[in-house]
Design a protein around this motif. Sequence first.
Motif, PDB file in Angstrom:
ATOM      1  N   GLN A 107       4.073  51.941 -19.881  1.00 38.80           N
ATOM      2  CA  GLN A 107       3.978  50.303 -19.728  1.00 38.80           C
ATOM      3  C   GLN A 107       3.546  49.063 -19.199  1.00 38.80           C
ATOM      4  OE1 GLN A 107       8.690  49.896 -19.288  1.00 38.80           O
ATOM      5  NE2 GLN A 107       8.316  47.585 -18.339  1.00 38.80           N
ATOM      6  N   MET A 108       3.329  49.523 -17.484  1.00 39.37           N
ATOM      7  CA  MET A 108       2.480  49.004 -16.982  1.00 39.37           C
ATOM      8  C   MET A 108       0.919  48.780 -17.789  1.00 39.37           C
ATOM      9  SD  MET A 108       3.645  49.165 -13.261  1.00 39.37           S
ATOM     10  CE  MET A 108       3.246  51.217 -13.380  1.00 39.37           C
ATOM     11  N   ILE A 109       0.817  49.504 -17.929  1.00 40.09           N
ATOM     12  CA  ILE A 109      -0.726  50.047 -18.544  1.00 40.09           C
ATOM     13  C   ILE A 109      -1.412  49.654 -20.263  1.00 40.09           C
ATOM     14  CG2 ILE A 109      -2.619  51.712 -19.294  1.00 40.09           C
ATOM     15  CD1 ILE A 109      -1.801  53.282 -16.906  1.00 40.09           C
ATOM     16  N   ARG A 110       0.128  49.291 -20.702  1.00 37.10           N
ATOM     17  CA  ARG A 110       0.236  49.094 -21.993  1.00 37.10           C
ATOM     18  C   ARG A 110       0.199  47.651 -22.435  1.00 37.10           C
ATOM     19  NH1 ARG A 110       4.977  51.366 -24.477  1.00 37.10           N
ATOM     20  NH2 ARG A 110       3.648  53.499 -24.034  1.00 37.10           N
ATOM     21  N   GLU A 111       0.723  46.919 -21.184  1.00 39.22           N
ATOM     22  CA  GLU A 111       0.458  45.831 -20.908  1.00 39.22           C
ATOM     23  C   GLU A 111      -0.025  45.094 -20.150  1.00 39.22           C
ATOM     24  OE1 GLU A 111       1.638  41.654 -19.837  1.00 39.22           O
ATOM     25  OE2 GLU A 111       1.612  43.343 -17.987  1.00 39.22           O
ATOM     26  N   GLY A 112      -1.039  45.749 -19.351  1.00 40.67           N
ATOM     27  CA  GLY A 112      -2.316  44.231 -18.437  1.00 40.67           C
ATOM     28  C   GLY A 112      -3.118  45.220 -17.967  1.00 40.67           C
ATOM     29  N   GLY A 113      -3.192  46.991 -18.914  1.00 42.77           N
ATOM     30  CA  GLY A 113      -4.372  47.445 -18.572  1.00 42.77           C
ATOM     31  C   GLY A 113      -4.246  48.182 -17.158  1.00 42.77           C
ATOM     32  N   PRO A 114      -5.637  49.568 -16.925  1.00 42.28           N
ATOM     33  CA  PRO A 114      -5.199  49.827 -15.156  1.00 42.28           C
ATOM     34  C   PRO A 114      -4.660  48.800 -14.521  1.00 42.28           C
ATOM     35  CG  PRO A 114      -7.215  50.546 -17.207  1.00 42.28           C
ATOM     36  CD  PRO A 114      -6.666  49.312 -17.773  1.00 42.28           C
ATOM     37  N   ARG A 115      -5.958  47.685 -14.063  1.00 44.55           N
ATOM     38  CA  ARG A 115      -6.282  46.816 -13.227  1.00 44.55           C
ATOM     39  C   ARG A 115      -4.398  46.253 -13.317  1.00 44.55           C
ATOM     40  NH1 ARG A 115     -10.266  42.399 -12.907  1.00 44.55           N
ATOM     41  NH2 ARG A 115      -9.408  42.123 -11.394  1.00 44.55           N
ATOM     42  N   SER A 116      -3.467  46.373 -14.018  1.00 43.55           N
ATOM     43  CA  SER A 116      -1.868  45.525 -13.816  1.00 43.55           C
ATOM     44  C   SER A 116      -0.949  46.492 -12.556  1.00 43.55           C
ATOM     45  CB  SER A 116      -1.599  45.363 -14.788  1.00 43.55           C
ATOM     46  OG  SER A 116      -1.455  47.241 -15.762  1.00 43.55           O
ATOM     47  N   LEU A 117      -2.096  47.286 -12.505  1.00 42.69           N
ATOM     48  CA  LEU A 117      -1.074  48.657 -11.540  1.00 42.69           C
ATOM     49  C   LEU A 117      -0.846  48.384  -9.537  1.00 42.69           C
ATOM     50  CD1 LEU A 117      -2.540  52.490 -13.126  1.00 42.69           C
ATOM     51  CD2 LEU A 117      -0.142  51.177 -13.444  1.00 42.69           C
ATOM     52  N   TRP A 118      -2.184  47.398  -9.834  1.00 45.68           N
ATOM     53  CA  TRP A 118      -2.080  46.583  -8.208  1.00 45.68           C
ATOM     54  C   TRP A 118      -2.225  45.567  -7.784  1.00 45.68           C
ATOM     55  CZ3 TRP A 118      -5.400  50.662 -10.451  1.00 45.68           C
ATOM     56  CH2 TRP A 118      -5.134  52.480  -9.321  1.00 45.68           C
ATOM     57  N   ARG A 119      -1.277  44.730  -8.934  1.00 49.80           N
ATOM     58  CA  ARG A 119      -0.602  43.833  -9.127  1.00 49.80           C
ATOM     59  C   ARG A 119       0.098  43.935  -7.932  1.00 49.80           C
ATOM     60  NH1 ARG A 119       0.744  41.584 -15.712  1.00 49.80           N
ATOM     61  NH2 ARG A 119      -0.992  41.998 -16.103  1.00 49.80           N
ATOM     62  N   GLY A 120      -0.026  42.791  -6.863  1.00 45.76           N
ATOM     63  CA  GLY A 120       0.700  42.228  -5.699  1.00 45.76           C
ATOM     64  C   GLY A 120       0.342  42.800  -4.313  1.00 45.76           C
ATOM     65  N   ASN A 121      -0.503  44.006  -4.842  1.00 51.59           N
ATOM     66  CA  ASN A 121      -1.509  44.429  -3.456  1.00 51.59           C
ATOM     67  C   ASN A 121      -1.767  43.753  -2.300  1.00 51.59           C
ATOM     68  OD1 ASN A 121      -2.091  46.756  -2.137  1.00 51.59           O
ATOM     69  ND2 ASN A 121      -3.698  46.544  -3.158  1.00 51.59           N
ATOM     70  N   GLY A 122      -2.759  42.650  -2.651  1.00 54.56           N
ATOM     71  CA  GLY A 122      -3.493  41.508  -2.293  1.00 54.56           C
ATOM     72  C   GLY A 122      -2.870  40.920  -1.139  1.00 54.56           C
ATOM     73  N   ILE A 123      -1.572  40.745  -1.725  1.00 58.48           N
ATOM     74  CA  ILE A 123      -0.790  39.745  -0.721  1.00 58.48           C
ATOM     75  C   ILE A 123      -0.404  40.359   0.312  1.00 58.48           C
ATOM     76  CG2 ILE A 123       0.937  39.814  -2.299  1.00 58.48           C
ATOM     77  CD1 ILE A 123       0.305  36.564  -0.211  1.00 58.48           C
ATOM     78  N   ASN A 124       0.212  41.359  -0.454  1.00 56.69           N
ATOM     79  CA  ASN A 124       0.586  42.688   0.346  1.00 56.69           C
ATOM     80  C   ASN A 124       0.034  43.673   1.477  1.00 56.69           C
ATOM     81  OD1 ASN A 124       2.917  44.602   1.098  1.00 56.69           O
ATOM     82  ND2 ASN A 124       1.915  46.687  -0.400  1.00 56.69           N
ATOM     83  N   VAL A 125      -1.571  43.204   1.542  1.00 57.27           N
ATOM     84  CA  VAL A 125      -2.985  43.514   2.546  1.00 57.27           C
ATOM     85  C   VAL A 125      -2.949  43.175   3.530  1.00 57.27           C
ATOM     86  CG1 VAL A 125      -5.189  44.182   2.591  1.00 57.27           C
ATOM     87  CG2 VAL A 125      -3.430  45.133   1.243  1.00 57.27           C
ATOM     88  N   LEU A 126      -2.410  41.496   2.617  1.00 58.38           N
ATOM     89  CA  LEU A 126      -3.189  39.918   3.730  1.00 58.38           C
ATOM     90  C   LEU A 126      -1.741  40.135   5.307  1.00 58.38           C
ATOM     91  CD1 LEU A 126      -4.121  37.029   0.798  1.00 58.38           C
ATOM     92  CD2 LEU A 126      -5.388  38.478   2.915  1.00 58.38           C
ATOM     93  N   LYS A 127      -1.178  40.327   4.298  1.00 58.65           N
ATOM     94  CA  LYS A 127       0.067  39.549   5.289  1.00 58.65           C
ATOM     95  C   LYS A 127       0.364  41.344   6.607  1.00 58.65           C
ATOM     96  CE  LYS A 127       4.108  41.896   2.464  1.00 58.65           C
ATOM     97  NZ  LYS A 127       4.434  43.030   3.781  1.00 58.65           N
ATOM     98  N   ILE A 128      -0.648  42.243   6.242  1.00 60.60           N
ATOM     99  CA  ILE A 128      -0.351  42.836   7.525  1.00 60.60           C
ATOM    100  C   ILE A 128      -1.217  42.334   8.702  1.00 60.60           C
ATOM    101  CG2 ILE A 128      -1.526  45.450   8.175  1.00 60.60           C
ATOM    102  CD1 ILE A 128      -1.620  46.101   5.320  1.00 60.60           C
ATOM    103  N   ALA A 129      -2.157  41.399   8.830  1.00 61.41           N
ATOM    104  CA  ALA A 129      -2.348  41.541   9.790  1.00 61.41           C
ATOM    105  C   ALA A 129      -1.478  40.755  10.778  1.00 61.41           C
ATOM    106  CB  ALA A 129      -4.284  40.620   9.615  1.00 61.41           C
ATOM    107  N   PRO A 130      -1.026  39.291  10.404  1.00 62.82           N
ATOM    108  CA  PRO A 130      -0.216  37.867  11.093  1.00 62.82           C
ATOM    109  C   PRO A 130       0.745  38.871  11.119  1.00 62.82           C
ATOM    110  CG  PRO A 130      -0.536  37.822   8.390  1.00 62.82           C
ATOM    111  CD  PRO A 130      -1.382  38.818   8.807  1.00 62.82           C
ATOM    112  N   GLU A 131       1.503  39.829  10.013  1.00 64.02           N
ATOM    113  CA  GLU A 131       2.929  40.416  10.448  1.00 64.02           C
ATOM    114  C   GLU A 131       2.905  41.301  12.093  1.00 64.02           C
ATOM    115  OE1 GLU A 131       6.431  42.692   8.487  1.00 64.02           O
ATOM    116  OE2 GLU A 131       4.759  42.468   7.444  1.00 64.02           O
ATOM    117  N   SER A 132       2.337  41.870  12.022  1.00 64.93           N
ATOM    118  CA  SER A 132       1.658  43.054  13.488  1.00 64.93           C
ATOM    119  C   SER A 132       1.455  42.190  14.188  1.00 64.93           C
ATOM    120  CB  SER A 132       0.008  44.163  13.060  1.00 64.93           C
ATOM    121  OG  SER A 132       0.601  44.500  12.211  1.00 64.93           O
ATOM    122  N   ALA A 133       0.534  40.963  14.875  1.00 64.93           N
ATOM    123  CA  ALA A 133       0.133  41.078  15.495  1.00 64.93           C
ATOM    124  C   ALA A 133       1.270  40.026  15.827  1.00 64.93           C
ATOM    125  CB  ALA A 133      -1.347  39.724  15.345  1.00 64.93           C
TER     126      ALA A 133
END
Length: 508
Positions: free
Chosen positions: A271-297
Amino acid sequence: ARRSLASPVVSGVLCPCGSPHGSAVESGSGGGSGGGSAGSSGRSLCEASEQDRRLRALFQKLDVNRDGALCIHDLAVGLGRLGLHRTELDLRKIVKAGDKDLDGQLDFEEFVHYLQDHEKKLRLVFKSLDKKNDGRIDAQEIVQSLRDLGVKISEQQAEKILKSMDKNGTMTIDWNEWRDYHLLHPVENIPEIILYWKHSTIFDVGENLTVPDEFTVEERQTGMWWRHLVAGGGAGAVSRTCTAPLDRLKVLMQVHASRSNNMCIIGGFTQMIREGGPRSLWRGNGINVLKIAPESAIKFMAYEQIKRFIGTDQEMLRIHERLLAGSLAGAIAQSSIYPMEVLKTRMALRKTGQYSGMLDCAKNILAKEGMAAFYKGYIPNMLGIIPYAGIDLAVYETLKNTWLQRYAVNSADPGVFVLLACGTISSTCGQLASYPLALVRTRMQAQASVEGAPEVTMRGLFKHILKTEGAFGLYRGLAPNFMKVIPAVSISYVVYENLKMTLGVDSR
């Protein structure tokens, strides 16, 4: 040569033969194998009673007021008479470490348990210092061991350390001298254990709710602690990116799956691939990675400040103290970056073309729903910290201590597979305990993404899920969540070890 007054009383308390493996007795037997065997069997028959007699004799010498328990005053006076002078802080640590019933003193059973556990820790330290494996520690070995920890001292300084423990003037320390010097001297989180058993720094399973790791004094003084945190952050970024498709599938199943819309793993990916292609599998990952640094510190700094506020020695935290400090630090960190959590959920759930990016998503939420929308699901998120962090810490510490007691002989290093197994099991248990709260949090974060959705409360959402879907409904998305644990732990460990080497952190 200087001789400790304690030696006649305590040498052999923890090991009746007076040497770590009975080597002194065996080497002095001089007879054939039959004589040695007879001597060994003779010792084994009376060893238990002899051990008990020696321990009781020492306990009675220390029990100054003869009340059957050792308080701080008893230890101060009793050890002073034996020539072992300890500071009041050291004595408090001894009582704190052995006091199982929390009555402020040690009865005989607690005293015996403390000494036996203490010897195991002392033996691990002795073995780690004995680089030549000859049963003795010399100045060069002390210099090398401290260098491994990032501390540089001269050989003259190492000789001063040796002289404080050396009884016979040989300028080397054998096991008996080491044990006698450190008898009833607190050794809690020995550097060897702290170095090898990092947990929250190494393993990233997508949730940063674990209690922060301890760092040795040497790691703090030499600045190695921040390199560990940077390596852990980089490992978390790679791990989360590699497992992002499973994480997005989990969020979709938590929000949209129901009895009438039963999503399966293959169907969800399709369903995800049909709706947005293979790249859609990584939706939300950018902010998920960005919050590591401030949260850990923020979490690490808050943890250190809370420990100082509690007034606890930095290398003497008991499990309940670590849980308290770690949970409060986690709550502070989550409160600080929580809007990023809401953004991550909304970005993962977005349809193709709905938002142009993270900033556009944030502007839309602010314009349509107001600032309060960035804190939807905040209460179940805060409530989930305690079961997650508590169970994860308790399971990990239990597994760690079991391994140390049963299998640690020459080193506290558990090896990669034991470390990965302990991290995987503890993280899985922690997630399982807090999962219903995590699901309710995600649904509350996502509710306004559906146009005209009514405002719901945590209590109302729990009741609705239980009424319409049953208890099983609180565990929607659990399968992809657990599927990502093993790869996430493995990837984060491999990346962490490689980044450590790049940043110049010694893997001992």
